[in-house]
Design an enzyme around this catalytic site. Structure first.
Site: not given
Length: 318
Positions: A229, A185-186, A193
């Site tokens: 993500e 997971d980012i 964003n």
């Protein structure tokens, strides 16, 4: 008895070419062709009579149908073939040729009657339909591939993972191999964003996906976009220790990209949290539990400060 004049008129008025070969003479020459034969081939009776009918094949002598014709002539049997023939002007047409033997009262083979029919339009239609079928199959295969790919990153999507991990799971059970699942997971991607904009966000996801894919070493291993993500990586037949090393390599590779992240509270670049689980068949758990265990490990990694890797051992289900 039917008057011979009527028979002659019927033969000459036939839409199909008719020819007669004399099997009592050397090389079985044609001794009769009707008007339809002349129209079909462009050869006049003067051109054709006295020749073996093979002249209609020109130099195209490698057709398998010719062997069938030779066998029928040798055995005195009926034969029906479709082969390439060539008119006097050199143009090709598909000839549906039927050969019927004629025997005398003693049973000796004396003649063969040939019926020629131009079926080029039918053959071309069959070829066109076959080509369209192949193109449709190709399009369907292309569509199947597209249905398994994530349009943003070009890697596999959630649908493919759901199907493939069950296949790999069953292989691991049968072969007693280990199976490791990594969920990546980012970290703080929403903040990224919001600050940099969706175009940069999309580019970030593509870069991370490409980097994760470059870490795989075997054809059976794959990475998929799990959603948003999140990514999943499935690796077969590695130990828990190797899984530990691999997970840390993934984390370091993403961090080393140095993708600026001014809104991350933990560092100034993009990082990832990784939860993973290594399964061995002896544990007796289900594939759903396998995914849930890796997901729990990811949750722990995120709640532990992120930019880290956490493993969970699969527990036997009772």
């Amino acid at each position: 008895m039917i008057d011979s004049t009527i028979i002659k008129q019927a033969v000459n008025d036939s839409r199909d070419g008719i020819s007669i070969a004399d099997m009592r003479q050397d090389d079985f020459p044609l001794i009769f062709v009707n008007a339809a034969f002349e129209r079909l081939t462009g050869y006049t009776a003067v051109d054709a009579l006295g020749k073996n009918c093979r002249f209609l094949c020109g130099n195209d002598r490698n057709q398998p149908e010719l062997a069938l014709i030779r066998g029928a002539l040798f055995n005195g049997e009926f034969c029906l073939v479709t082969l390439r023939n060539y008119r006097k002007d050199g143009s090709m047409f598909w000839n549906e040729l039927s050969l019927s033997p004629v025997h005398d009262q003693s049973g000796a083979l004396t003649h063969f009657i040939g019926m020629q029919r131009d079926v080029s339009s039918r053959i071309l239609l069959i070829h066109r339909l076959r080509q369209q079928k192949e193109e449709l199959q190709s399009d369907n295969e292309h569509l199947r591939i597209l249905n398994n790919l994530d349009p943003l990153t070009g890697i596999f999507n959630r649908r493919y993972f759901d199907n493939q991990h069950k296949i790999q799971w069953n292989i691991a059970l049968r072969s007693h191999l280990s199976l490791s699942l990594f969920i990546v997971d980012i970290d703080y991607f929403k903040q990224y964003n919001d600050f940099y904009g969706h175009l940069h966000g999309d580019e970030c996801i593509r870069t991370v996906a490409k980097t994760l894919g470059s870490c795989l070493r075997r054809a059976s291993d794959f990475v998929a976009r799990y959603g948003g993500e999140e990514f999943v990586i499935l690796v077969c037949n590695i130990t828990e220790l190797q899984s530990d090393v691999f997970a840390e390599q993934l984390r370091l590779r993403i961090e080393s990209l140095n993708i600026a992240h001014a809104k991350s509270p933990i560092t100034d670049c993009i990082t990832v949290s990784i939860g993973y689980c290594t399964f061995t068949p002896q544990l007796g758990m289900s594939s759903r539990d396998f995914v849930a265990t890796a997901d729990e490990a990811l949750y722990t990694a995120k709640s532990s400060g992120r930019n880290c890797v956490i493993s969970r051992r699969c527990e036997t289900q009772t």
